[in-house]
Scaffold this active site. Structure first.
Site, PDB file in Angstrom:
ATOM      1  N   ASP A 123      31.806  27.752  33.658  1.00 40.63           N
ATOM      2  CA  ASP A 123      32.734  26.787  33.069  1.00 40.63           C
ATOM      3  C   ASP A 123      34.079  26.924  33.771  1.00 40.63           C
ATOM      4  O   ASP A 123      34.207  27.657  34.753  1.00 40.63           O
ATOM      5  CB  ASP A 123      32.864  26.998  31.547  1.00 40.63           C
ATOM      6  N   ARG A 128      28.871  27.955  25.506  1.00 39.19           N
ATOM      7  CA  ARG A 128      29.991  27.003  25.528  1.00 39.19           C
ATOM      8  C   ARG A 128      29.529  25.742  26.245  1.00 39.19           C
ATOM      9  O   ARG A 128      29.594  25.644  27.466  1.00 39.19           O
ATOM     10  CB  ARG A 128      31.213  27.614  26.207  1.00 39.19           C
ATOM     11  N   GLU A 156      32.351  38.958  34.960  1.00 39.00           N
ATOM     12  CA  GLU A 156      33.550  39.289  34.202  1.00 39.00           C
ATOM     13  C   GLU A 156      33.299  40.221  33.024  1.00 39.00           C
ATOM     14  O   GLU A 156      34.218  40.809  32.473  1.00 39.00           O
ATOM     15  CB  GLU A 156      34.263  38.014  33.704  1.00 39.00           C
ATOM     16  N   GLU A 213      36.954  28.337  32.959  1.00 40.46           N
ATOM     17  CA  GLU A 213      37.545  29.682  32.986  1.00 40.46           C
ATOM     18  C   GLU A 213      36.784  30.595  33.938  1.00 40.46           C
ATOM     19  O   GLU A 213      37.391  31.374  34.688  1.00 40.46           O
ATOM     20  CB  GLU A 213      37.566  30.265  31.572  1.00 40.46           C
ATOM     21  N   HIS A 268      24.702  21.733  32.380  1.00 42.51           N
ATOM     22  CA  HIS A 268      24.669  22.484  31.129  1.00 42.51           C
ATOM     23  C   HIS A 268      23.517  22.051  30.231  1.00 42.51           C
ATOM     24  O   HIS A 268      23.121  20.895  30.197  1.00 42.51           O
ATOM     25  CB  HIS A 268      25.996  22.320  30.378  1.00 42.51           C
ATOM     26  N   ASP A 322      31.032  33.131  34.434  1.00 41.52           N
ATOM     27  CA  ASP A 322      30.500  32.088  33.552  1.00 41.52           C
ATOM     28  C   ASP A 322      30.619  30.695  34.183  1.00 41.52           C
ATOM     29  O   ASP A 322      31.584  30.413  34.906  1.00 41.52           O
ATOM     30  CB  ASP A 322      31.223  32.098  32.207  1.00 41.52           C
ATOM     31  N   TYR A 359      23.881  29.757  27.790  1.00 39.05           N
ATOM     32  CA  TYR A 359      25.349  29.819  27.735  1.00 39.05           C
ATOM     33  C   TYR A 359      25.865  29.064  26.510  1.00 39.05           C
ATOM     34  O   TYR A 359      25.506  27.900  26.291  1.00 39.05           O
ATOM     35  CB  TYR A 359      25.942  29.223  29.016  1.00 39.05           C
TER      36      TYR A 359
END
Length: 534
Positions: free
Chosen positions: A81, A279, A7, A83, A322, A79, A277
């Protein structure tokens, strides 16, 4: 040729360096589809969302599609997650029409090793993650699009909004301000005796200065005897490595960066390959990397600073894949002042988490006036005898340092004074302390914290004053309206419960549409507007 879709253009540039020939890395520049900007975009009966192309993104997609048609394989590397999964889902939905094989790849740091490993271990789209994103997106749309107009009508002002996480955050800020407004300072007093190298206090609190004056007169020309000396060692454990809220809070407190800017910088550091990452709720660390960092500590600082990789009890909703936020390489440094500051903060916290405890020597001395043994003075001190983890992540442990005193020692004071103190009102929230409070209450998730503060500022609900979040008069009106008409929306425990139910959707344990319908019905239950909504 293998098409690798991400993205971010920065991410595409970094990944291209590692994959080389045979791969084409293309970026979408963010989400390609979303709910419409000028319409609810949700069927109220079935709760089916209507996602449409974002402005300019159909053209971007068509360009990527041309390359897809000539590819032997399509890899979706957005990513890891909710989103990111939704972005991959929309690409998968459109590109499956090409009949080309499509696979999802997951990585949590952008290094040559992790990218090549991800390519060798492709997976499928995680549809539970996609449903969880749909659930949050649709619920937020229903709350914002249906409830916000009622607020605007009631207050006679356009541009106002309510939100699933935004509104409880506003309540925290406004209620803290009301506590401050209601606060009345109260003065109190202590008798302070000053010696050559330290000071001590009479162990009595006085409500009025005149009550302390007789004691001051008694002690003015008096010698003092050391009655008792206590010395004990204290070990202060290393902090955990950063997760998202802790990075946001620390960058706000130590670097004076806004939560929004911190996350923007952290995302860039991730996309350029400097950190994992950013988040994440997790504190766990890759064992191989931890050993590498521990070896670095020993090489540069010696064995005394080498700790262990600790295991932490994670919250139930933390995704198992994560990691914490950590550097990918201790020998690489980003360019740019703010990026370097945030990177060094992350490096320091990572190394500190793997180091040894800091060791303090605490001191407490009791002194009595010669001939007046019923009165006691207390002096407290603390010194750092071994810095341990604070070598990497500085922390101020210190109080006054007391000289070496022995029982029976006689001391003459330099002066005896009255020290005035007063009770302090609660402090306004900073961006960092607000994030911590939301996390403690179980409200919001790593991807939402930066947008909460941004929205509160943009709506004119708060202003930043000397680093603190001060609510505007409008904020009080908005909260009062919500407390009266939609109390569930600003109920802390209910908002936390919403997050828990949405997490269950992500785990595949709840149907996303049923969950959204239940949660929205609960919000409007008992509201004077209930019959007008849905």
């Amino acid at each position: 040729m293998i098409l690798f879709i991400v993205e971010s253009f920065t991410k595409a540039k970094t990944i291209s360096k590692y994959l080389g020939k045979g791969y084409l890395v293309k970026a979408s520049g963010g989400h390609i589809k979303d709910l419409p900007e000028d319409d609810l975009g949700v069927d109220l009966e079935t709760l089916t969302p209507f996602f449409c192309w974002r402005k300019g993104k159909k053209k971007v997609f068509e360009d990527i599609k041309k390359h897809a048609l000539s590819s032997q394989l399509i890899l979706l590397g957005t990513d890891p997650d909710r989103e990111g999964e939704a972005i991959s889902y929309f690409f998968w939905e459109e590109l499956k029409k090409t009949k080309k094989p499509i696979q999802r790849v997951y990585f949590y740091e952008i290094t040559e090793e992790s990218i090549k490993k991800a390519v060798k271990e492709p997976k499928s789209i995680d549809f539970n993650l996609v449903k969880a994103q749909f659930a949050r997106r649709v619920l937020d749309r229903l709350i914002g699009y249906i409830l916000s107009p009622e607020l605007q009508k009631a207050l006679g002002q356009r541009g106002l909004s309510v939100g699933r996480v935004q509104s409880p955050a506003l309540r925290l800020i406004v209620e803290r301000e009301r506590e401050i407004q209601a606060f009345r300072k109260k003065k109190f007093y202590y008798v302070k005796v000053v010696f050559d190298d330290f000071h001590a206090y009479l162990d009595i609190r006085f409500e009025k200065p005149e009550n302390a004056k007789p004691y001051i007169e008694k002690l003015k020309n008096t010698f003092f005897e050391v009655k008792q000396v206590e010395v004990w060692e204290e070990k202060v454990a290393p902090p955990k490595p950063f997760n998202t809220p802790e990075l946001q809070r620390s960058a706000n407190e130590r670097l004076k960066l806004s939560v929004e800017l911190t996350m923007k910088i952290a995302q860039t550091l991730y996309e350029e390959g400097f950190i994992t990452y950013p988040r994440t709720d997790a504190h766990r660390m890759n064992e191989k990397k931890a050993k590498e960092f521990l070896a670095w500590i020993e090489k540069h600082y010696g064995k005394d600073y080498v700790g262990t990789l600790r295991k932490f009890k994670e919250k139930a909703h933390v995704q198992s894949a994560h990691e914490c936020i950590r550097p990918t390489n201790l020998y690489k440094r980003p360019e740019g002042k703010e990026k370097l500051l945030v990177f060094e903060l992350i490096v320091g916290r990572t190394l500190a988490s793997l180091s040894t405890p800091a060791i303090l020597e605490n001191q407490k001395v009791i002194l009595v006036p010669v001939g007046q043994e019923k009165l006691e003075l207390i002096a407290k001190g603390r010194i750092l005898t071994f810095d341990g983890w604070s070598k990497f992540y500085p922390h101020d442990f210190l109080q006054q340092t007391l000289p070496r005193l022995e029982k029976g020692q006689i001391l003459k004071p330099k002066q005896v004074v009255l020290e005035e103190r007063q009770t302090q009102p609660p402090k306004r929230y900073t961006e960092g302390s607000l994030v911590k409070k939301l996390e403690d209450l179980g409200i919001g998730r790593p991807s939402t914290y930066s947008t909460i503060v941004k929205t509160l500022k943009e709506r004119g609900y708060v202003v930043l004053k000397e680093g603190e979040l001060k609510p505007t008069p409008l904020a009080f009106q908005v909260l009062d309206f919500l407390m009266q008409n939609f109390p569930r929306l600003v109920d802390y425990s209910y908002t936390a419960r919403m997050e828990e139910l949405l997490d269950l959707v992500e785990e595949g344990k709840k149907d996303w549409k049923e969950t959204v319908r239940y949660l929205f019905n609960e919000i409007k239950a008992g509201s004077p507007y209930q019959d007008k909504l849905l």
